[in-house]
Enzyme design. Structure first.
Site, short mmCIF file in Angstrom:
data_model
loop_
_atom_site.label_atom_id
_atom_site.label_comp_id
_atom_site.label_asym_id
_atom_site.label_seq_id
_atom_site.Cartn_x
_atom_site.Cartn_y
_atom_site.Cartn_z
N CYS A 22 0.48 -1.39 -0.41
CA CYS A 22 0.06 0.14 0.04
C CYS A 22 0.79 1.03 0.00
O CYS A 22 2.16 1.18 -0.03
CB CYS A 22 -0.96 0.05 1.26
SG CYS A 22 -0.24 0.36 2.27
N CYS A 25 3.45 1.93 2.79
CA CYS A 25 4.43 0.96 2.59
C CYS A 25 6.01 2.22 1.22
O CYS A 25 6.83 1.56 1.28
CB CYS A 25 4.41 -0.92 1.48
SG CYS A 25 3.73 -1.34 2.66
N CYS A 90 44.30 -14.67 -19.63
CA CYS A 90 45.27 -14.76 -18.53
C CYS A 90 44.15 -13.59 -17.38
O CYS A 90 43.16 -13.75 -17.43
CB CYS A 90 46.66 -13.88 -18.02
SG CYS A 90 46.39 -12.09 -18.44
N CYS A 93 42.88 -11.27 -17.58
CA CYS A 93 41.57 -10.73 -18.73
C CYS A 93 40.94 -10.60 -17.59
O CYS A 93 39.61 -9.72 -17.41
CB CYS A 93 41.65 -11.83 -19.55
SG CYS A 93 43.00 -11.36 -20.44
N ASP A 506 7.18 30.61 -30.82
CA ASP A 506 8.56 30.90 -31.01
C ASP A 506 8.18 31.08 -32.95
O ASP A 506 7.54 30.30 -32.93
CB ASP A 506 9.65 30.02 -30.42
CG ASP A 506 10.99 30.40 -32.50
OD1 ASP A 506 11.54 31.54 -31.78
OD2 ASP A 506 11.99 29.07 -32.63
N ASP A 705 12.53 25.08 -30.37
CA ASP A 705 12.52 23.22 -31.18
C ASP A 705 13.66 23.04 -30.44
O ASP A 705 14.64 21.78 -30.38
CB ASP A 705 13.31 24.42 -32.62
CG ASP A 705 15.16 25.59 -32.17
OD1 ASP A 705 15.24 25.03 -31.78
OD2 ASP A 705 14.98 25.89 -33.35
N ASP A 709 16.31 27.81 -28.82
CA ASP A 709 15.46 27.91 -27.08
C ASP A 709 15.78 27.87 -26.41
O ASP A 709 15.10 27.20 -25.82
CB ASP A 709 14.31 27.61 -28.00
CG ASP A 709 13.40 28.77 -29.06
OD1 ASP A 709 13.82 30.17 -29.14
OD2 ASP A 709 13.44 28.16 -30.23
#
Length: 810
Positions: A22, A25, A90, A93, A506, A705, A709
Site C-alpha cells: 500500500c 509501504c 590470463c 583479463c 517561437d 525547437d 531556444d
C-alpha cells in the site's frame, strides 16, 4: 528499460521492489532512502513497484541502496546471467572484465572464472539487460554470449507475480468455499439451505481456516511485522489484526466446545478466510490492471525491429538488432522496418514515420538523409549506415522518457502520502474505540458483536486505493500522451501543464515550417516567367544561402533544368553575380542593384507589398538591366492557425516571439491569429521575455525547437520542444512533441487537464470509501466479509478509472 544517467556529481538508478502492499509501504521506503547518506532524491512508485533514486556515487552505491531497502523489510528484483567469455588469456583479463562488469549500471555482483571462461553476473533487470552486459564485455575487447539455456528470454517479474497470486487465490478459494457455505446458513432468509453436518464441526472449520490464515495469509503477517519493526503501519497491519482477531477468537471458542454435544458456538473462521480470499482477489485484479497501465511502453517496445540484414565483407548477414554496431551498413528492403537510426548511403525510397512522428504521409528519402529506427521502408531498397544503436536510438530515447515520466511523482501525490502516513494508526484507534463502545455501552458484554465491528472497521479502511490514485493516472496519462506524440518528462510536468495560462510561441520552425520557400515570381514583360526563373535559379545554385536554396528548390519543383555557369561570385550581404551564356546575372538586395547601377524604381511598390506580407524580396538584373523580382518566405504551417485558435478557446493567452523585424512579425501573426507579438528579440533575449511574463504573474509555457531556444525553455514554467525527439530537445524541455504540428500543444494541455481530473476523481473516491465505509462499519451495518469485498473493490475501481485515460480521444 530504465537507464543510469551519470553526471559529474550524481547518478540515477531505478530498482524494482517486491513486498509493497500500500501507499504506506512506498512512503516508508522513500523516507528510508532519503535518510541514507549520499541520496539526493528518492521516489517510490507503488503502481510500477519501482524506486527511482538520485545519489552521489562517491558516498553510496547501488548495492548500499539495495541493502537499505532490504533492511526496511522489502526486496528488490534481481536476475542472474551466465555469460560465456572468449578471448581471455590470463588472470588479468578476468580481473579486467570483472571490474568492467561491476561498473555497469545495475550490476550488483560479478564473478569471472578464467578456467571455465564464464562470467556470473547478478543484476537489476529494471536497470540493465543481458544485451548491455554482453556489449560491456565486447567493449573491453573480448567476446561474450549467453549460455544456451538462458537465451530464450529474461524472466518477467510481473508475470511471475500474477501467476503466484493466481495459485494462492485458487487454493484459498477452495478452502474458503465450504466456510462461506456455513456463513450463508446463518442468515434467516437462507436458513433453509442444506448444510452438511461436517461443515458445522468447529474442528473441521479450524482445519480449513488454518492454512488460509497462516500459509496463504502469511504475507500479511510478514508485511505487518516489517512495518511495525520500522516504526510505521500499513495495510498488512490492518489485515493481520482483523483476520487474527476473527481466527483466534474462533479458535478459543473451538477449544471451549470440546466435550460438548452440539456445534452451536460463535465461530468466525469464515470471516478470516473469506477476507483473505477477497483481498487476494482484489490484489490479483489490481495487478492485472496495473499491468495494463504500462501498455504504452509495451507498444513502443513492440515497434522495434528484431533483426537486421548487415553487409559485412560483401556478404548479407541476418543478425539480431542488438548486434548492430555504429558504422555498420545494413540493407532495408521494401516493407521492412529500419532496425536502428542511420544515414542512407545508397537508394531512394519513401519512409512511413507515423509510428514515431505521427505524420501519416510517407517522407521521401535519398542518400544523405537520416532515417529513424522502427520506421517502415515503403518501396525502394536502401543501404543505410548505422549512426545510433541500442539505447541511443530515437525510439529508445522516447521509451526512456516515457518510463521516467511514469515512474516520477506528481506534487499532488504528496497529499496522498501525508494522509497514508497517519492513516493506519488512526484507523486502529477508531477500531478499538468502536469495539469498546459496543462492548461496554451499546451491547454490554456482547464480545462477538463488538469483535465483528472491530474487524469490519479494520478491513474497510485499507489505504491501497489512496496509494494507487495518483501513480496509476500518471502512468496511464503519460502513456496515452506518448501514443499521440506528446512526451512528458515527468509527472510533475504533467501536473504543472494544466496550470499554464500563457503560451509563448517561437516563430521559426514552430509557427512556420522553418524552411524558406519560393512564393512569388515577377519578370519584366519582355521575358517569359519560366526563362527568367531558369536564369535566377541557375545563378543561385552555387550559393549556400538558405534563400538561394529556396529559389533553386522552387525552380526544380516546376521541372526547370538548371544551366552551367561560366563564372560565379557570392557577395556577402549583397547577393550573387554570375555569367551564363555570356550574360551577366545579378541576384540580390537593393544594395547590390545600386552597386552595379541598376534602376529598380518599378519594383519598389511590389517589394514593399511583399515585405508587409512577411516575405523576403530579391531583385534580379541581366546585363545590368532590371529583369524581375522574386519573393521567398518561411511559410506558415497548414495547422498553425487552427491550433492557435484551439489554444485561445482553452482560455490561454498566445504570444509570438521572433528575431524578425516588427513588420514581418506582425504579418505572420495576423495570418495565424496571434494577438501578442514580441519582435526583434535575439535568441539569448527570449529567456528574458519569459521572465518578464512570469513577473507579470503569468504561468508561462515556452514552445521552441529545443536547441536555439534552450535558455527560454529552461526558464519557462513548462518548456515544450517541437521536433522529432532529439537528445538536445529532450534535455532542454519538459515536454517533447514528436510532431511538428502545433495541434500537439493542444493535445498536451488537454491530456494534462484530463489526467489531473482523473487523479482528483481517484483521490475523492479513495477517501470517500473510507469516510463513508468506516462510520458504516462502526455502527454495525457492515459485515466483515462485505468490508473486505468493498476494500478490494475500492482499489480495483481506482485503477480501472485511471485506465480510462488510455482511451481518451484528443
Amino acid at each position: 528499460m530504465a537507464e543510469s544517467v551519470a553526471t559529474t556529481k550524481q547518478q540515477k538508478t531505478t530498482m524494482q521492489i517486491t513486498g509493497m502492499t500500500c501507499a504506506a509501504c512506498a512512503r516508508r521506503i522513500e523516507k528510508g532512502l532519503h535518510k541514507t547518506e549520499g541520496v539526493q532524491e528518492a521516489t517510490v512508485n507503488l503502481s510500477l513497484e519501482r524506486a527511482t533514486v538520485t545519489f552521489d556515487p562517491k558516498k553510496v552505491s547501488v548495492v548500499d541502496l539495495e541493502q537499505r531497502i532490504e533492511s526496511l523489510g522489502y526486496g528488490t528484483v534481481k536476475e542472474k546471467a551466465e555469460l560465456l567469455i572468449t578471448g581471455m588469456t590470463c588472470a588479468a583479463c578476468a580481473i579486467r572484465i570483472e571490474k568492467g562488469l561491476k561498473k555497469t549500471p545495475g550490476v550488483i555482483k560479478a564473478n569471472v572464472n578464467l578456467t571455465m571462461e564464464r562470467a556470473t553476473v547478478v543484476y537489476q533487470p529494471s536497470e540493465t539487460a543481458t544485451v548491455d552486459l554482453i556489449k560491456k564485455v565486447e567493449n573491453l575487447g573480448y567476446g561474450a554470449s549467453l549460455k544456451q539455456d538462458e537465451q530464450a528470454s529474461e524472466s518477467d517479474y510481473r508475470k511471475k507475480e500474477i501467476a503466484r497470486q493466481k495459485r494462492k487465490l485458487i487454493i484459498s478459494a477452495i478452502l474458503s468455499l465450504p466456510l462461506l457455505w456455513t456463513m450463508v446458513k446463518h442468515f434467516s432468509f437462507t436458513s433453509f439451505i442444506w448444510t452438511p453436518d461436517l461443515l458445522m464441526n468447529p474442528w473441521f472449520q479450524f482445519l480449513l481456516a488454518t492454512p488460509v490464515q497462516f500459509i496463504i495469509g502469511w504475507q500479511f503477517y510478514q508485511g505487518a511485522y516489517k512495518a511495525l519493526r520500522n516504526g510505521s503501519a500499513n495495510m498488512d497491519v490492518l489485515v493481520a489484526l482483523g483476520t487474527s482477531a476473527a481466527y483466534f477468537y474462533s479458535f478459543y471458542e473451538t477449544i471451549k466446545s470440546m466435550g460438548t454435544m452440539h456445534h452451536e458456538v460463535h465461530l468466525y473462521y469464515e470471516t478470516s478466510a473469506v477476507l483473505i480470499t477477497l483481498i487476494l482477489l482484489g490484489k490479483l485484479f489490481e495487478a492485472l490492471a496495473k499491468g495494463r497501465t504500462s501498455e504504452a511502453i509495451k507498444t513502443l517496445m513492440g515497434l522495434q525491429a528484431k533483426t537486421a540484414t548487415v553487409i559485412r565483407n560483401g556478404e548479407e548477414l541476418v543478425i539480431a538488432v542488438e548486434d548492430v554496431h555504429v558504422d555498420d551498413v545494413f540493407l532495408v528492403k521494401p516493407g521492412e522496418k529500419i532496425p536502428v537510426d542511420g544515414e542512407i548511403v545508397e537508394g531512394k525510397s519513401t519512409i512511413d514515420e507515423s509510428m514515431i512522428t505521427g505524420e501519416s504521409i510517407p517522407v521521401e528519402k535519398q542518400p544523405g538523409d537520416h532515417v529513424i529506427g522502427a520506421t517502415i521502408n515503403k518501396n525502394g531498397i536502401l543501404q543505410v549506415k548505422a549512426t545510433k544503436v541500442g539505447k541511443e536510438t530515437a525510439l529508445a530515447q522516447i521509451i526512456k522518457v516515457v518510463e521516467e515520466a511514469q515512474g516520477s511523482k506528481a506534487p499532488i501525490q504528496r497529499v496522498a502520502d501525508k494522509i497514508s502516513g497517519v492513516f493506519v494508526p488512526i484507523v486502529v484507534s477508531l477500531a478499538i474505540v468502536s469495539f469498546l463502545i459496543w462492548y461496554f455501552f451499546i451491547s454490554p458484554g456482547d464480545f462477538t458483536n463488538a469483535l465483528e465491528i472491530l474487524i469490519a472497521v479494520l478491513v474497510i479502511a485499507c489505504p491501497c486505493a489512496l496509494g494507487l490514485a495518483t501513480p496509476t493516472s500518471i502512468m496511464a496519462g503519460s502513456g496515452r500522451a506518448a501514443e499521440v506524440g506528446v512526451l512528458f518528462k515527468g509527472g510533475e510536468h504533467l501536473e504543472t501543464t494544466h496550470k499554464i495560462d500563457t503560451v509563448l510561441l517561437d516563430k521559426t520552425g514552430t509557427i512556420t515550417k522553418g524552411k524558406p520557400e519560393l512564393t512569388d515570381v515577377i519578370s519584366v514583360d519582355s521575358m517569359e516567367k519560366q526563362q527568367f526563373l531558369q536564369y535566377i535559379a541557375s545563378a543561385e545554385k552555387n550559393s549556400e544561402h538558405p534563400l538561394a536554396e529556396a529559389i533553386v528548390a522552387g525552380a526544380m519543383e516546376q521541372g526547370i533544368v538548371l544551366q552551367t555557369l561560366t563564372e560565379f561570385e557570392a557577395i556577402p550581404g549583397y547577393g550573387v553575380r554570375a555569367i551564363l551564356e555570356g550574360k551577366e546575372l545579378l541576384v540580390g538586395t537593393r544594395k547590390l542593384m545600386k552597386k552595379y547601377g541598376v534602376e529598380i524604381d518599378q519594383a519598389l511598390p511590389i517589394m514593399e507589398k511583399w515585405e508587409q506580407e512577411g516575405k523576403t524580396a530579391m531583385l534580379a538584373a541581366i546585363d545590368q538591366q532590371y529583369a524581375g523580382v522574386v519573393a521567398v518566405a518561411d511559410t506558415v504551417k497548414e495547422t498553425s492557425r487552427e491550433a492557435i485558435a484551439r489554444l485561445k478557446e482553452m482560455g490561454l493567452s498566445v504570444y509570438m516571439v521572433t528575431g524578425d523585424n516588427e513588420r514581418t512579425a506582425k504579418a505572420i501573426a495576423a495570418q495565424v491569429g496571434v494577438d501578442h507579438v514580441i519582435a526583434e528579440v535575439l535568441p539569448e533575449g527570449k529567456a528574458a521575455e519569459v521572465t518578464n511574463l512570469q513577473q507579470a504573474g503569468k504561468k508561462v509555457a515556452m514552445v521552441g525547437d529545443g536547441i536555439n531556444d534552450a535558455p527560454a525553455l529552461a526558464t519557462a514554467d513548462i518548456g515544450i520542444a517541437m521536433g522529432t525527439g532529439t537528445d538536445i530537445a529532450m534535455e532542454a524541455a519538459d515536454i517533447t512533441l514528436m510532431r511538428g504540428d502545433l495541434n500537439s500543444i493542444v493535445d498536451a494541455f488537454a491530456m494534462s487537464k484530463k489526467t489531473m481530473t482523473n487523479i482528483k476523481q481517484n483521490l475523492f473516491w479513495a477517501l470517500a470509501y473510507n469516510c463513508l465505509g468506516i462510520p458504516i462499519a462502526a455502527i454495525g451495518l457492515l459485515a466483515p466479509w462485505l468490508a473486505g469485498a468493498a476494500m478490494a473493490l475500492s482499489s480495483v475501481s481506482v485503477v480501472l478509472n485511471a485506465l480510462r485515460l488510455q482511451r481518451v480521444k484528443l
